[in-house]
Design a protein around this motif. Structure first.
Motif, PDB file in Angstrom:
ATOM      1  N   ASN A 122       0.829  -1.205   0.000  1.00 43.02           N
ATOM      2  CA  ASN A 122       0.000   0.000   0.000  1.00 43.02           C
ATOM      3  C   ASN A 122       0.864   1.255   0.000  1.00 43.02           C
ATOM      4  O   ASN A 122       0.586   2.198  -0.736  1.00 43.02           O
ATOM      5  N   TYR A 123       1.898   1.233   0.815  1.00 42.56           N
ATOM      6  CA  TYR A 123       2.813   2.379   0.826  1.00 42.56           C
ATOM      7  C   TYR A 123       3.389   2.598  -0.570  1.00 42.56           C
ATOM      8  O   TYR A 123       3.443   3.704  -1.077  1.00 42.56           O
ATOM      9  N   ARG A 124       3.814   1.492  -1.182  1.00 39.78           N
ATOM     10  CA  ARG A 124       4.428   1.631  -2.505  1.00 39.78           C
ATOM     11  C   ARG A 124       3.439   2.151  -3.531  1.00 39.78           C
ATOM     12  O   ARG A 124       3.782   2.949  -4.398  1.00 39.78           O
ATOM     13  N   SER A 125       2.204   1.683  -3.415  1.00 40.10           N
ATOM     14  CA  SER A 125       1.220   2.127  -4.404  1.00 40.10           C
ATOM     15  C   SER A 125       0.959   3.622  -4.252  1.00 40.10           C
ATOM     16  O   SER A 125       0.705   4.320  -5.232  1.00 40.10           O
ATOM     17  N   VAL A 126       1.064   4.107  -3.021  1.00 39.26           N
ATOM     18  CA  VAL A 126       0.895   5.546  -2.814  1.00 39.26           C
ATOM     19  C   VAL A 126       2.059   6.302  -3.459  1.00 39.26           C
ATOM     20  O   VAL A 126       1.868   7.320  -4.122  1.00 39.26           O
ATOM     21  N   ILE A 127       3.259   5.763  -3.269  1.00 41.69           N
ATOM     22  CA  ILE A 127       4.425   6.406  -3.904  1.00 41.69           C
ATOM     23  C   ILE A 127       4.229   6.438  -5.420  1.00 41.69           C
ATOM     24  O   ILE A 127       4.463   7.440  -6.076  1.00 41.69           O
TER      25      ILE A 127
ATOM     26  N   ILE B 179      13.908   1.359  -3.703  1.00 40.17           N
ATOM     27  CA  ILE B 179      14.524   0.928  -2.447  1.00 40.17           C
ATOM     28  C   ILE B 179      13.493   0.220  -1.574  1.00 40.17           C
ATOM     29  O   ILE B 179      13.735  -0.848  -1.012  1.00 40.17           O
ATOM     30  N   TRP B 180      12.311   0.838  -1.500  1.00 38.70           N
ATOM     31  CA  TRP B 180      11.250   0.259  -0.656  1.00 38.70           C
ATOM     32  C   TRP B 180      10.912  -1.158  -1.110  1.00 38.70           C
ATOM     33  O   TRP B 180      10.772  -2.076  -0.310  1.00 38.70           O
TER      34      TRP B 180
ATOM     35  N   LEU C  68      18.219  11.321   0.975  1.00 35.02           N
ATOM     36  CA  LEU C  68      16.920  11.836   0.548  1.00 35.02           C
ATOM     37  C   LEU C  68      16.623  13.186   1.180  1.00 35.02           C
ATOM     38  O   LEU C  68      17.070  13.480   2.282  1.00 35.02           O
ATOM     39  N   SER C  69      15.835  13.963   0.467  1.00 33.56           N
ATOM     40  CA  SER C  69      15.551  15.309   0.962  1.00 33.56           C
ATOM     41  C   SER C  69      14.310  15.342   1.847  1.00 33.56           C
ATOM     42  O   SER C  69      13.790  16.394   2.144  1.00 33.56           O
ATOM     43  N   ASN C  70      13.816  14.200   2.233  1.00 29.42           N
ATOM     44  CA  ASN C  70      12.669  14.218   3.141  1.00 29.42           C
ATOM     45  C   ASN C  70      12.815  13.150   4.211  1.00 29.42           C
ATOM     46  O   ASN C  70      13.592  12.215   4.084  1.00 29.42           O
ATOM     47  N   TRP C  71      12.034  13.332   5.265  1.00 31.74           N
ATOM     48  CA  TRP C  71      12.027  12.347   6.341  1.00 31.74           C
ATOM     49  C   TRP C  71      10.920  11.335   6.140  1.00 31.74           C
ATOM     50  O   TRP C  71      10.805  10.384   6.893  1.00 31.74           O
ATOM     51  N   TRP C  72      10.058  11.590   5.198  1.00 30.25           N
ATOM     52  CA  TRP C  72       8.911  10.703   5.008  1.00 30.25           C
ATOM     53  C   TRP C  72       9.357   9.261   4.836  1.00 30.25           C
ATOM     54  O   TRP C  72       8.861   8.352   5.488  1.00 30.25           O
ATOM     55  N   PHE C  73      10.301   9.088   3.904  1.00 34.18           N
ATOM     56  CA  PHE C  73      10.693   7.738   3.514  1.00 34.18           C
ATOM     57  C   PHE C  73      11.257   6.951   4.686  1.00 34.18           C
ATOM     58  O   PHE C  73      10.762   5.880   5.033  1.00 34.18           O
ATOM     59  N   VAL C  74      12.288   7.506   5.324  1.00 33.90           N
ATOM     60  CA  VAL C  74      12.925   6.751   6.404  1.00 33.90           C
ATOM     61  C   VAL C  74      11.984   6.542   7.578  1.00 33.90           C
ATOM     62  O   VAL C  74      11.981   5.465   8.190  1.00 33.90           O
ATOM     63  N   ALA C  75      11.171   7.551   7.869  1.00 35.70           N
ATOM     64  CA  ALA C  75      10.265   7.416   9.011  1.00 35.70           C
ATOM     65  C   ALA C  75       9.302   6.258   8.790  1.00 35.70           C
ATOM     66  O   ALA C  75       9.117   5.404   9.660  1.00 35.70           O
ATOM     67  N   HIS C  76       8.688   6.209   7.608  1.00 35.21           N
ATOM     68  CA  HIS C  76       7.693   5.169   7.370  1.00 35.21           C
ATOM     69  C   HIS C  76       8.331   3.796   7.189  1.00 35.21           C
ATOM     70  O   HIS C  76       7.811   2.797   7.664  1.00 35.21           O
ATOM     71  N   LEU C  77       9.466   3.762   6.506  1.00 30.21           N
ATOM     72  CA  LEU C  77      10.127   2.473   6.307  1.00 30.21           C
ATOM     73  C   LEU C  77      10.581   1.907   7.642  1.00 30.21           C
ATOM     74  O   LEU C  77      10.365   0.732   7.940  1.00 30.21           O
ATOM     75  N   THR C  78      11.183   2.761   8.454  1.00 26.59           N
ATOM     76  CA  THR C  78      11.670   2.299   9.749  1.00 26.59           C
ATOM     77  C   THR C  78      10.512   1.805  10.610  1.00 26.59           C
ATOM     78  O   THR C  78      10.613   0.772  11.277  1.00 26.59           O
TER      79      THR C  78
END
Lengths: 426, 646
Positions: free
Chosen positions: B99-104, B140-141, B363-373
């Motif tokens: 679902n996360y990936r589909s949003v991306i 990456i995800w 990456l220029s945002n925290w979105w990715f690492v926050a959600h992946l972590t």
């Protein structure tokens, strides 16, 4: 870079149906009953049942949606509505947008699903959109947090929006000329060509769409904030305020006083929204800060006929279905949208909305509900049942606005999404 | 171009972090180009004010869809906690990841559309940059999903990696489309390239379909085509289910491999260099595969192709060796690895923390690492890891992300839920941030208030109500101000406003905002002054309704019970005058004595000096009161005496 979206990318919230049965208030409630003039304060009983709602289309629009309104249909129209307007709030630049929902089910040239709302045009709006009403097919009146009231015209031939009329700082605090002297205009209601606005300054303005100056202004109409306004009759309006009062104003009278004040004694819970039964004008529904739905019979008493514990937070809007008023819709800060259905309580009554699928027609103001005592006022716990469906099971952020016309529902949320359901009664 | 990295964007977030959000850069001149500079970009002079923003990507309009939609998924994931166990839990987590990936992806498509329709070249390149960042994030995800979330085992692992490459290497799609749509594909100059692409990606059916076209167009090669087709058809693939064991698979593979080897040594394909090279690829010949470098574009494609044709049953733990050597072979020392390469390499090495670290830097945002972590944390993969500061890594990243949201004009609402799911510091962060939200309308204030009330943040509730009450007071909206202070249970402020009401009354002789004062109800008890205001108004109402004896009783009570402030006693006594002068007697003897005592208390309390200063009006009032009281006393003594006598 175009590649197909992976599976699982669908916005189709399943639904949760709650079946509520009215029942006599329990002993614990008696104190509150006394406050409410001996009338029952009903608890909503929840019986869960699932029903799929696959007809909902969602679109994320990158702005928090504060209002959503269907464009009214021409008198003779038989098709369901297909154009709606939205307004945003709490953005650095807010916008009024016009959306179209094309034919459902058909697939466009690019393979995209046509049911998804398509942006037709938008225009910048200064301040948060606090309220919005269509004046007619082309014009929409918008209330702003800056105190301005603006009429925008939607040019359908070239799909543009333009400013048609503006009342600068129709609502204001002490000093109108000061740069920040405007007070938020919180509510607007139209009855072409008349427009009535209310605001945080406790003022009521009566405007005419074609007139630059206000026809009438009632300064200090309310000592607290007025949250919403609606027409009771052509010359009378209803307002609700932040200390839980419902007031009737007769615009024919020159006296700057309400002709009647209703309130929930003692509670002082702010009321946020008000709507009047489309056929039986004495029935009025209001929604409060505690999420309570109150039904009032303005012919008698000064207290609500019934109080229904509903949402867990502020009820932002309440709407009777315009042509099938046994149905009522409410939305709330807690992220839920409820469909209240009292039609089951009057078993043999013909319902025109269940006749067909897509080509459903809806009848305007006759035949329905005439001889019967309205289900909203009846207070017999053994007979009447009310079916309540929560249309959004997993929502988290506030549903700020909803509008209902024919079989179509539109609503907008703080999660920056608009949702359209075109088969509400399917 | 596939996932080209645009490094200039990547330094911002980390750097900006060292500067407080929204604060003008005061500590020496920062390098202006590194920041999203407001005025005077690129000219570091002393008169510049730099607008330093915490998380630059937060301000990208299209990305707001990503933030909002993923917020829903995030909340869903937190709520789903421990509902399922074992296998179904894993399925659930994989679904969340998808679902996360589909949003991306959805966001990427929107961004792509925006890039296509943008006329301004600068804007276009900005959008294109975002598209490539988003697609890198998804790449990456997806890899993390295969390796960590799903933790695919030997066999299925390769199939997943193949899907991964097919999904992400789409540069060749245009070429494929062009060849397939031409009238005579086999005569097209790129025909063999397309066949190679299919073979390299393991898309055997499509490759065979093209070969059949070649066979029908070119009778001389029919035989060769048939043999190659046969080889492709027979190629064993790992199964997803448990239908075959790994040894079984390896045996079949060995057999098939030998068959290919035989045909190559026979020189069956010698007359056709294309088919010969394909056969070499099938044999996993590294050089033959490397020759097709342009068709693979990336080293990880090369890695997967290499695994497909030489180590189809590769185990997760062996990946790191093949990955490293593939990258070395592919780059061949010509270019150094870019951040994306390092991240993917870290993933192949199962260095989860390294992946997150590299992503945070790149990456220029925290979105990715926050959600992946967060997702990896829910997979119970990060438990052992604690930072030497703050709580743990998940919480640290979520806090960073949510703080970024709070710095945004309108995304702050999303941040609240993220703070809610940070057990250690979330509440403190929320308390500090929520107080700083500008409240321009009452509706917004109500929304903020609701957030605070739901979380029992009493201090913040009080402060918000106070702010709103102050605002209302400044705007001369006494009614609203009173409502807000009642909601805040702020007695001092309620007293202040009540005094304003009373002052207005003394000046104008009538009350404003009657609808409010008449409906105070129990909230009247909030402060003494408010009680007095409510009661005093009640006195006026009783008097207006000609309920004199009740009014008189209430008036006296206000003084004797010391509800009324002393400064107001004179006004109250003056209010008693008309009651004393009524035709019928209202105050009883006892009440009259009480009134007299009140008057004497009031006058005795004042020093002689003050008396002098009091103007004649005041003295006259006292005299009048004394007279009225005396007359009333006379009347009441007579009346009471008569009643007793009769």
């Amino acid at each position: 870079m175009a590649s197909p979206a992976p599976p699982g990318h669908a916005h189709c919230p399943a639904s949760l149906s709650l079946l509520a049965r009215r029942r006599r208030a329990a002993a614990a409630n008696q104190q509150r009953r006394r406050q409410a003039g001996g009338r029952s304060r009903r608890e909503v009983v929840v019986v869960a049942a699932a029903r799929a709602m696959e007809d909902v289309c969602a679109k994320f629009v990158s702005q928090k949606v504060s209002k959503a309104r269907w464009r009214p249909l021409p008198a003779a129209a038989l098709q369901p509505p297909d154009i709606f307007a939205t307004g945003s709030w709490d953005n650095e630049d807010n916008r009024i947008s016009i959306w179209s929902v094309g034919d459902l089910g058909s697939v466009g040239l690019n393979g995209e699903y046509q049911g998804e709302p398509q942006l037709l045009c938008d225009i910048r709006h200064s301040g948060d959109v606090m309220d919005m009403q269509f004046l007619d097919q082309e014009r929409v009146v918008v209330a702003s947090s800056t105190g301005n009231v603006t009429i925008f015209r939607h040019h359908q031939n070239n799909q543009t929006l333009s400013t048609n009329q503006r009342w600068e700082k129709a609502h204001y605090h002490v000093d109108r000329s000061a740069s920040c002297g405007g007070a938020a205009c919180t509510g607007v209601i139209c009855n072409n060509p008349e427009v009535v606005t209310v605001g945080e300054d406790g003022r009521i303005n009566l405007l005419r769409a074609d007139q630059k100056d206000a026809v009438r202004t009632i300064d200090n109409a309310d000592s607290s904030t007025l949250h919403a306004v609606t027409f009771l009759r052509t010359t009378e309006i209803l307002t609700v305020n932040s200390i839980g009062q419902l007031k009737i104003w007769d615009l024919r009278q020159q006296r700057n006083e309400p002709s009647q004040i209703f309130s929930l004694t003692g509670d002082r819970v702010p009321l946020h929204c008000v709507d009047r039964h489309p056929n039986q004008q004495h029935i009025v529904a209001t929604g409060g800060q505690d999420g309570m739905l109150s039904i009032w019979d303005i012919r008698q008493g000064t207290m609500p006929v019934s109080l229904l514990n509903a949402h867990e937070a502020e009820m932002w809007e309440v709407h009777f279905h315009p042509s099938n008023p046994d149905h009522l819709f409410t939305c709330s800060e807690d992220g839920s949208l409820w469909h209240w259905d009292t039609s089951t309580s009057v078993a043999e009554k013909p319902s025109f909305l269940h006749q067909g699928g897509r080509s459903t027609t809806y009848f305007s103001h006759n035949t329905i509900n005439q001889s019967l005592v309205s289900a909203w006022l009846s207070n017999d716990p053994t007979k009447d049942r009310m079916e309540i469906t929560n249309l959004i099971p997993n929502q988290t952020l506030s549903v700020n606005s909803l509008d209902i016309l024919g079989p179509c529902l539109v609503y907008g949320t703080d999660a920056e999404a608009i949702y359209v359901n075109r088969h509400l009664f399917a | 171009m596939g996932f080209q990295y645009h490094c200039r964007n990547y330094t911002c977030s980390k750097k900006a972090k060292t500067w407080q959000c929204g604060r003008p850069a005061g500590r020496g001149p920062p390098a202006p180009t590194r920041f999203l500079a407001g005025a005077g970009e690129g000219r570091p002079s002393s008169s510049c004010v730099f607008v330093v923003r915490k998380d630059q990507d937060i301000y990208v309009q299209t990305l707001r869809k990503l933030f909002n939609e993923s917020h829903g998924i995030f909340i869903g994931l937190q709520r789903s906690e421990e509902e399922f166990a074992g296998k179904s839990r894993k399925t659930q987590l994989v679904q969340v990841s998808k679902n996360y990936r589909s949003v991306i992806r959805a966001c990427m498509e929107d961004m792509h559309q925006a890039a296509v329709s943008a006329r301004d070249p600068a804007l276009h390149s900005q959008y294109s940059t975002q598209v490539s960042i988003l697609s890198a994030m998804e790449l990456i995800w997806n890899l993390c999903e295969i390796l960590f979330v799903e933790a695919a085992v030997a066999g299925p692992l390769l199939l997943r990696l193949l899907d991964w490459v097919r999904l992400h290497v789409c540069d060749v799609d245009n070429m494929v489309r062009e060849v397939l749509s031409s009238e005579n594909p086999s005569k097209h100059e790129l025909f063999w390239n397309v066949v190679d692409v299919f073979v390299l990606q393991g898309r055997m059916d499509e490759a065979r379909h093209l070969l059949s076209k070649e066979a029908s167009a070119n009778p001389t090669s029919v035989n060769m085509c048939r043999i190659l087709d046969d080889l492709m058809k027979k190629m064993p693939v790992p199964s997803l289910g448990n239908t075959q064991t790994l040894t079984e698979m390896e045996l079949k593979w060995q057999h098939w491999h030998e068959e290919c080897q035989r045909y190559l040594q026979d020189g069956t394909f010698a007359s056709n260099s294309h088919m010969e090279s394909i056969c070499k690829i099938l044999l996993g010949d590294e050089n033959a595969i490397l020759e097709k470098k342009e068709l693979m574009t990336t080293w990880y494609h090369f890695l997967v192709t290499r695994l497909l044709y030489s180590h189809p049953t590769v185990k997760p733990m062996e990946l790191r060796f093949y990955a490293q050597s593939s990258m070395d072979l592919f780059l061949g020392g010509e270019s150094s690895p870019e951040p994306l390469d390092t991240i993917l390499m870290a993933a192949f090495e199962f260095e989860m923390h390294q992946v997150i670290k590299e992503c945070s830097i790149a990456l220029s945002n925290w979105w990715f690492v926050a959600h992946l972590t967060d997702l990896l944390d829910h997979c119970k993969l990060l438990q052992s890891h604690n930072l030497y500061f703050g709580s743990n890594m998940r919480e640290f990243l979520l806090l960073e992300y949510a703080s970024g949201l709070f710095s945004h004009y309108s995304l702050w609402q999303l941040g609240v839920d993220y703070f809610d799911h940070c057990p250690e510091y979330g509440r403190v962060y929320l308390e500090l941030h929520i107080e700083r939200i500008p409240l321009n309308t009452e509706q917004k204030a109500l929304k903020v208030l609701r957030i605070c009330e739901q979380r029992q943040m009493h201090e913040q509730v009080r402060s918000i109500c106070k702010i709103m009450a102050m605002k209302a007071l400044r705007n001369n909206r006494l009614g609203s101000a009173l409502s807000w202070s009642i909601r805040a249970k702020d007695a001092a402020f309620a007293t202040l406003i009540s005094d304003r009401f009373l002052k207005d009354y003394c000046e104008k002789g009538c009350f404003s905002d009657l609808d409010l004062i008449d409906n105070l109800g129990p909230s009247m008890l909030l402060s003494d002054r408010l009680t007095f205001l409510g009661k005093y108004r009640e006195f006026h109402r009783l008097y207006g309704e000609k309920r004199f004896s009740e009014a008189a009783k209430l008036l006296l009570m206000l003084m004797t019970a010391h509800i009324a402030p002393c400064s107001f006693w004179m006004t109250l006594l003056t209010d008693a005058l008309p009651l004393l002068e009524q035709k019928e007697v209202i105050f009883s003897a006892e009440q009259t004595y009480e009134l007299m005592r009140c008057l004497e208390d009031l006058t005795a309390g004042k020093s002689d000096k003050q008396k002098f200063q009091d103007d004649d009006v005041e003295t006259m009032k006292v005299e009048m009161l004394r007279l009225a009281l005396a007359r009333n006393l006379a009347r009441v003594i007579v009346k009471e005496g008569t009643l007793e006598g009769s």
